[in-house]
Design a protein around this motif. Structure first.
Motif, short mmCIF file in Angstrom:
data_model
loop_
_atom_site.label_atom_id
_atom_site.label_comp_id
_atom_site.label_asym_id
_atom_site.label_seq_id
_atom_site.Cartn_x
_atom_site.Cartn_y
_atom_site.Cartn_z
N GLU A 1 1.00 -1.09 0.35
CA GLU A 1 0.18 0.14 -0.03
C GLU A 1 0.95 1.39 0.00
N LYS A 2 1.91 1.37 0.63
CA LYS A 2 3.00 1.95 1.40
C LYS A 2 3.35 2.47 -0.49
N LEU A 3 4.09 1.54 -0.65
CA LEU A 3 4.40 1.57 -2.87
C LEU A 3 3.62 2.14 -3.62
N GLY A 4 2.21 1.88 -3.51
CA GLY A 4 1.22 1.83 -4.13
C GLY A 4 1.45 3.91 -4.18
N ARG A 5 1.46 4.19 -2.75
CA ARG A 5 1.21 5.59 -2.37
C ARG A 5 2.21 6.53 -2.71
N ALA A 6 3.68 5.92 -2.78
CA ALA A 6 4.36 6.76 -2.68
C ALA A 6 5.26 6.65 -4.59
N ALA A 7 4.71 5.74 -5.68
CA ALA A 7 4.30 6.20 -6.70
C ALA A 7 3.66 6.71 -7.44
N GLN A 8 2.22 6.80 -6.70
CA GLN A 8 1.34 7.84 -7.63
C GLN A 8 1.79 9.41 -6.89
N ALA A 9 2.32 9.36 -5.64
CA ALA A 9 2.87 10.50 -5.52
C ALA A 9 4.40 11.31 -5.90
N ILE A 10 5.40 10.45 -6.87
CA ILE A 10 6.05 10.43 -7.46
C ILE A 10 5.63 10.69 -8.84
N LYS A 11 4.56 10.26 -9.29
CA LYS A 11 3.76 10.96 -10.42
C LYS A 11 3.52 12.69 -10.60
N GLU A 12 3.35 13.10 -9.37
CA GLU A 12 3.28 14.55 -9.54
C GLU A 12 4.41 15.41 -8.58
N GLY B 1 5.71 17.74 -6.48
CA GLY B 1 5.56 18.61 -5.68
C GLY B 1 4.33 18.15 -5.18
N ALA B 2 4.44 18.59 -3.47
CA ALA B 2 3.76 17.33 -2.52
C ALA B 2 2.20 18.20 -3.14
N SER B 3 1.74 17.50 -3.30
CA SER B 3 0.00 17.38 -3.78
C SER B 3 -0.54 17.26 -2.22
N ARG B 4 -0.38 17.43 -1.23
CA ARG B 4 -0.69 17.50 -0.06
C ARG B 4 -0.32 18.23 1.25
N GLU B 5 -0.44 18.71 1.90
CA GLU B 5 -0.31 19.35 2.62
C GLU B 5 1.01 17.88 3.62
N PRO B 6 2.17 17.97 4.50
CA PRO B 6 3.19 17.28 5.18
C PRO B 6 2.52 16.78 6.30
N GLY B 7 1.91 15.95 7.19
CA GLY B 7 1.80 15.31 8.08
C GLY B 7 0.26 15.24 7.77
N VAL B 8 0.18 15.87 7.00
CA VAL B 8 -1.75 14.87 7.09
C VAL B 8 -1.82 13.76 5.83
N PRO B 9 -2.16 12.83 6.39
CA PRO B 9 -3.05 11.58 6.24
C PRO B 9 -3.39 11.63 4.35
N GLN B 10 -3.08 10.60 3.99
CA GLN B 10 -3.93 10.73 2.36
C GLN B 10 -4.43 9.07 2.51
N GLU B 11 -5.15 9.31 2.07
CA GLU B 11 -6.36 8.16 1.59
C GLU B 11 -6.14 7.36 1.21
N PRO B 12 -6.14 6.24 1.14
CA PRO B 12 -5.30 4.56 1.32
C PRO B 12 -5.85 4.46 -0.51
N VAL B 13 -4.44 3.62 -1.16
CA VAL B 13 -4.93 4.11 -2.45
C VAL B 13 -6.09 2.11 -2.36
N ALA B 14 -6.79 2.01 -3.78
CA ALA B 14 -6.97 0.70 -3.70
C ALA B 14 -6.83 -0.25 -3.61
N THR B 15 -6.53 -1.20 -2.94
CA THR B 15 -5.24 -2.29 -3.31
C THR B 15 -6.48 -3.65 -4.43
N GLY B 16 -8.15 -3.69 -4.55
CA GLY B 16 -8.71 -4.78 -5.31
C GLY B 16 -9.03 -5.91 -4.28
N GLN B 17 -8.25 -5.18 -3.31
CA GLN B 17 -8.67 -6.55 -1.92
C GLN B 17 -10.09 -5.56 -1.70
N PRO B 18 -10.83 -6.58 -0.86
CA PRO B 18 -12.79 -6.56 -0.08
C PRO B 18 -12.02 -5.53 1.50
#
Length: 87
Positions: A42-53, A55-72
């Motif tokens: 999950e962390k790798l998915g969020r990190a990969a998404q963050a690198i695509k954009e 600059g920070a797309s959110r404020e540091p220290g604010v948790p980001q919504e989890p990336v959907a993993t396809g698992q219920p």
């Protein structure tokens, strides 16, 4: 090795990402993701998404919504006293 060429290429990459401040924001965002909750995948998915954009797309220290993993998502645990609240 041509250090001037390497330094010039690094400068180009930083400028393309939005400058040194943007790179600092990216690093802070990746640090927050690494220290945050979730599985490694999950962390790798969020990190990969963050690198695509850049600059920070959110404020540091604010948790980001989890990336959907396809698992219920697992069901929420039942409250200890049943469904009826106690006064």
């Amino acid at each position: 090795m041509d250090w001037k060429q390497i330094a010039g290429r690094a400068r180009q990459v930083v400028d393309k990402r939005g400058g040194s401040e943007s790179v600092k924001q990216d690093a802070a965002e990746l640090r927050d993701i690494a220290k945050g909750e979730g599985t490694l995948s999950e962390k790798l998915g969020r990190a990969a998404q963050a690198i695509k954009e850049p600059g920070a797309s959110r404020e540091p220290g604010v948790p980001q919504e989890p990336v959907a993993t396809g698992q219920p998502e697992p069901p929420a645990p039942a409250s200890p006293g049943g469904d009826t609240p106690r006064p």
